[in-house]
Design an enzyme around this catalytic site. Structure first.
Site, short mmCIF file in Angstrom:
data_model
loop_
_atom_site.label_atom_id
_atom_site.label_comp_id
_atom_site.label_asym_id
_atom_site.label_seq_id
_atom_site.Cartn_x
_atom_site.Cartn_y
_atom_site.Cartn_z
N LYS A 34 -7.27 45.35 40.74
CA LYS A 34 -8.51 44.53 40.43
C LYS A 34 -8.11 43.54 39.51
O LYS A 34 -7.17 43.82 38.61
CB LYS A 34 -9.48 45.48 40.23
CG LYS A 34 -9.34 46.28 39.22
CD LYS A 34 -10.41 47.49 38.82
CE LYS A 34 -10.28 48.50 37.85
NZ LYS A 34 -11.04 49.61 37.81
N TYR A 250 -12.70 29.23 10.01
CA TYR A 250 -14.29 29.36 10.16
C TYR A 250 -14.85 30.30 9.43
O TYR A 250 -14.24 31.52 9.29
CB TYR A 250 -14.72 29.49 11.55
CG TYR A 250 -14.40 28.24 12.27
CD1 TYR A 250 -15.24 27.17 12.26
CD2 TYR A 250 -13.88 28.40 13.67
CE1 TYR A 250 -14.97 25.99 13.07
CE2 TYR A 250 -13.52 27.20 14.25
CZ TYR A 250 -14.25 26.19 14.14
OH TYR A 250 -14.19 25.02 14.74
#
Ligand SMILES: *Cc1c(COP(=O)(O)O)cnc(C)c1O
Length: 352
Positions: A34, A250
């Site tokens: 998956k 940041y």
């Protein structure tokens, strides 16, 4: 030149890890592929795992891609069908379908008779995610056994704590009691149960993470002879001297306590690197250990080069993989290897 980030995939590691699963269990192996084979690329991974007895995934379109590519093994749809429209293509391609709720059981009635559908009936033994409650299992089994569209039935469950101290005992006991009256095949084990609890192996094991070379138990555990298949790597694209007291990135979450050298790596959260990885998350620069500094931004992150005087623009950086287990990076970032591997984004080229 393209941006220097890439995920190198060692397909021979997948074959190697499949053999490790074979050595650990005599059961048939349902390779779980998956999420684009946990980020490794659906079809290349399936080819490398071609000796598996089956493949498990979620998306009908992906399952059809596998059949179209010539895979003849059992292909299991782990969440089954979502609408009655999914049934005819599932029958046509001979997919095995998980049936985990009463709605799916009812949808089966829209199947043409003699559809010869393979069904995996999922039992909720304690995970409380998908599956029939124990008290509803006998009625569901009776309906499936009599259903003209059903060819054969496998009973399955999924463990919530196979990788932790609590283990599988309570769920295993519930499952064994419910399955006892039936002669159907059984499937319980994910990677952790496959490696740790032989009593769960039954007829089909369903390894995922171990096939990609990461331990389901996180860093520092037994390596189980697994080989990591993915190395996420990039390069330094800028180097700067940082004065004491200056901050990086940041919000300035990291401020230099002393003069230091920092490098900017072409890898950010838009590549799948976790934004929540804190200062100090390990990386390799030219094979030497270092750590991240400050916030991860969309396309870049900063690393400490103070102890690496030879590092410069163009130096190679390994975010995880060869020499730096993804489990370790995941732990530093407060997550698990699974999330890092399958988060590698579409803009990162997979290089085989
Ligand atoms: C994802 C999944 C697996 C594989 O789990 P791993 O921990 O990666 O081995 C097995 N069974 C089911 C039902 C799953 O959803």
């Amino acid at each position: 030149m393209p941006r220097p980030i890439q995920a190198r995939i060692d397909l021979s590691a997948l074959e190697h890890n499949l053999q490790a699963a074979r050595r650990a269990s005599g059961a048939r192996i349902m390779a779980v592929i998956k999420a684009a084979a946990y980020g490794h690329g659906l079809l290349p991974a399936a080819e490398a795992l071609g000796a598996a007895d089956g493949f498990a995934l979620l998306d009908l379109r992906d399952a059809i891609k596998l059949r179209d590519a010539g895979f003849r093994q059992t292909i299991l749809l782990l969440e089954g069908f979502f609408t009655p429209d999914d049934l005819p293509p599932s029958v046509a391609h001979d997919f095995a379908c998980v049936i985990h709720n009463a709605q799916q059981l009812a949808m089966l009635d829209s199947c043409p008779r003699r559809s010869a559908l393979q069904v995996w009936l999922k039992i909720n033994t304690g995970m409380n995610r998908l599956g029939f409650a124990p008290r509803d299992v006998p009625a569901a089994m009776e309906k499936l056994k009599r259903h003209t569209a059903v060819r054969d039935i496998t009973l399955m469950t999924h463990f919530s704590h196979a990788d932790e101290a609590a283990g599988v005992a309570a769920q295993l006991e519930v499952f064994d009691a419910l399955a006892a009256p039936y002669r159907t095949a059984r499937s319980l084990a994910n990677s952790a149960a496959l490696l740790r609890y032989p009593a769960t192996h039954a007829d089909w094991v369903r390894p995922g993470i171990m096939l990609y070379g990461a331990s389901p138990f996180g860093p520092g555990g037994q390596p189980f002879g697994l080989k990591p298949a993915m190395t996420l790597q990039s390069r330094i694209i800028s180097v700067r001297e940082i004065a004491a007291g200056e901050c990086i990135g940041y919000s300035g979450t990291f401020c230099a306590p002393a003069p230091m050298r920092a490098g900017v790596v072409a890898c950010g959260y838009a590549d799948g690197y976790p934004r929540h990885a804190p200062t100090g998350t390990p990386v390799l620069v030219e094979g030497q250990r270092s750590k991240t500094l400050g916030r991860v931004s969309m396309d870049m992150l900063s690393v400490d080069l103070s102890a690496l005087p030879d590092a410069c623009v163009g130096s190679s950086v390994t975010l995880w993989g060869e020499g730096l287990p993804v489990e370790e990076v995941a732990q530093a970032a407060g997550t698990i290897s699974y999330e890092l591997l399958c988060a590698v984004s579409g803009r990162v080229p997979l290089v085989y």
